[in-house]
Design a protein around this motif. Structure first.
Motif, PDB file in Angstrom:
ATOM      1  N   PHE A 103      96.664  41.779  59.978  1.00 26.12           N
ATOM      2  CA  PHE A 103      96.075  40.443  60.101  1.00 26.12           C
ATOM      3  C   PHE A 103      96.772  39.487  59.145  1.00 26.12           C
ATOM      4  O   PHE A 103      96.747  39.687  57.924  1.00 26.12           O
ATOM      5  CB  PHE A 103      94.583  40.556  59.785  1.00 26.12           C
ATOM      6  CG  PHE A 103      93.732  39.389  60.199  1.00 26.12           C
ATOM      7  CD1 PHE A 103      93.980  38.635  61.323  1.00 26.12           C
ATOM      8  CD2 PHE A 103      92.606  39.078  59.450  1.00 26.12           C
ATOM      9  CE1 PHE A 103      93.157  37.584  61.699  1.00 26.12           C
ATOM     10  CE2 PHE A 103      91.761  38.038  59.805  1.00 26.12           C
ATOM     11  CZ  PHE A 103      92.045  37.287  60.926  1.00 26.12           C
ATOM     12  N   VAL A 104      97.404  38.451  59.698  1.00 29.90           N
ATOM     13  CA  VAL A 104      98.244  37.542  58.928  1.00 29.90           C
ATOM     14  C   VAL A 104      97.709  36.116  59.020  1.00 29.90           C
ATOM     15  O   VAL A 104      97.558  35.573  60.123  1.00 29.90           O
ATOM     16  CB  VAL A 104      99.699  37.576  59.447  1.00 29.90           C
ATOM     17  CG1 VAL A 104     100.588  36.617  58.650  1.00 29.90           C
ATOM     18  CG2 VAL A 104     100.256  38.997  59.426  1.00 29.90           C
ATOM     19  N   ALA A 105      97.456  35.515  57.867  1.00 25.57           N
ATOM     20  CA  ALA A 105      97.083  34.094  57.826  1.00 25.57           C
ATOM     21  C   ALA A 105      98.355  33.257  57.854  1.00 25.57           C
ATOM     22  O   ALA A 105      99.311  33.549  57.131  1.00 25.57           O
ATOM     23  CB  ALA A 105      96.304  33.791  56.556  1.00 25.57           C
ATOM     24  N   VAL A 106      98.357  32.233  58.693  1.00 23.58           N
ATOM     25  CA  VAL A 106      99.451  31.270  58.710  1.00 23.58           C
ATOM     26  C   VAL A 106      98.861  29.944  58.252  1.00 23.58           C
ATOM     27  O   VAL A 106      98.061  29.332  58.960  1.00 23.58           O
ATOM     28  CB  VAL A 106     100.096  31.149  60.106  1.00 23.58           C
ATOM     29  CG1 VAL A 106     101.223  30.118  60.084  1.00 23.58           C
ATOM     30  CG2 VAL A 106     100.608  32.507  60.584  1.00 23.58           C
ATOM     31  N   HIS A 107      99.246  29.538  57.044  1.00 25.48           N
ATOM     32  CA  HIS A 107      98.764  28.289  56.458  1.00 25.48           C
ATOM     33  C   HIS A 107      99.808  27.199  56.653  1.00 25.48           C
ATOM     34  O   HIS A 107     100.993  27.476  56.802  1.00 25.48           O
ATOM     35  CB  HIS A 107      98.505  28.468  54.956  1.00 25.48           C
ATOM     36  CG  HIS A 107      97.452  29.478  54.645  1.00 25.48           C
ATOM     37  ND1 HIS A 107      96.104  29.230  54.823  1.00 25.48           N
ATOM     38  CD2 HIS A 107      97.553  30.748  54.175  1.00 25.48           C
ATOM     39  CE1 HIS A 107      95.419  30.302  54.451  1.00 25.48           C
ATOM     40  NE2 HIS A 107      96.266  31.242  54.062  1.00 25.48           N
TER      41      HIS A 107
END
Length: 187
Positions: A107-111
């Motif tokens: 699970f990767v957050a892209v900010h």
């Protein structure tokens, strides 16, 4: 067990750009799946929703329930996925956690800074004005990630970080894959 790299970020945050480059560099075959692919392929009768003949709010739940179930079906059949999605509705995280429980979810957050999101949203012209701001302010709350990226760092830097972390990190995100070792992912 399929492998799923889940890119989660606000509308216009750069998920698609990262996904496209990642798909060309990752050492295994991965499907790149998103709502935008369905929308752009003509699956939905968009012109009839836009004209008001059909009401999107009446169809939205069934559409996303089907999309989420299809992700599980793809993974259950043994397909690796690069998924880009926005968890902007209560219960979606829990639903996907259950549907994808048998799989290795990274699970990767892209900010992305708000001013950049707003500029991208305006330039694209295919998103409701204000959706990027709303997403920016809400979608990451209460979620735990295996990796967090910032799209202004550039796609190559982000894909390098993602690949290194995906190959080597233990899973400890909101998807509860804690304890899956990198050896299971590379085989």
């Amino acid at each position: 067990m399929a492998q799923i790299i889940f890119l989660h970020g606000a509308s216009s945050s750069g998920k698609s750009t990262i996904a496209k480059v990642l798909q060309t560099r990752i050492e295994k075959p991965f499907w790149h799946v998103s709502i935008d692919h369905l929308r752009d392929s003509g699956v939905l009768p968009l012109s009839r929703f836009r004209s008001g003949e059909f009401v999107w709010s009446d169809a939205r739940k069934a559409f996303f329930d089907g999309f989420h179930a299809s992700l599980a079906a793809y993974a259950d059949a043994g397909n690796n996925l690069i998924l880009e999605h926005i968890l902007d509705t209560d219960g979606w995280l829990e639903t996907l956690r259950g549907l994808l429980a048998r799989h290795d979810v990274f699970f990767v957050a892209v900010h992305c800074p708000l001013d950049v999101l707003i500029a991208r949203e305006i330039a694209r012209g295919d998103r409701p004005v204000g959706s990027a701001r709303r997403d920016h302010e809400t979608i990451h709350i209460g979620k735990s990630y295996d990796l967090e990226l910032n799209s202004v760092d550039g796609v190559e830097v982000n894909v390098d970080k993602l690949l290194a972390a995906w190959r080597n990190a233990r899973r400890s995100s909101s998807f509860g894959q804690d304890g899956i070792e990198s050896g299971m992912r590379s085989g």
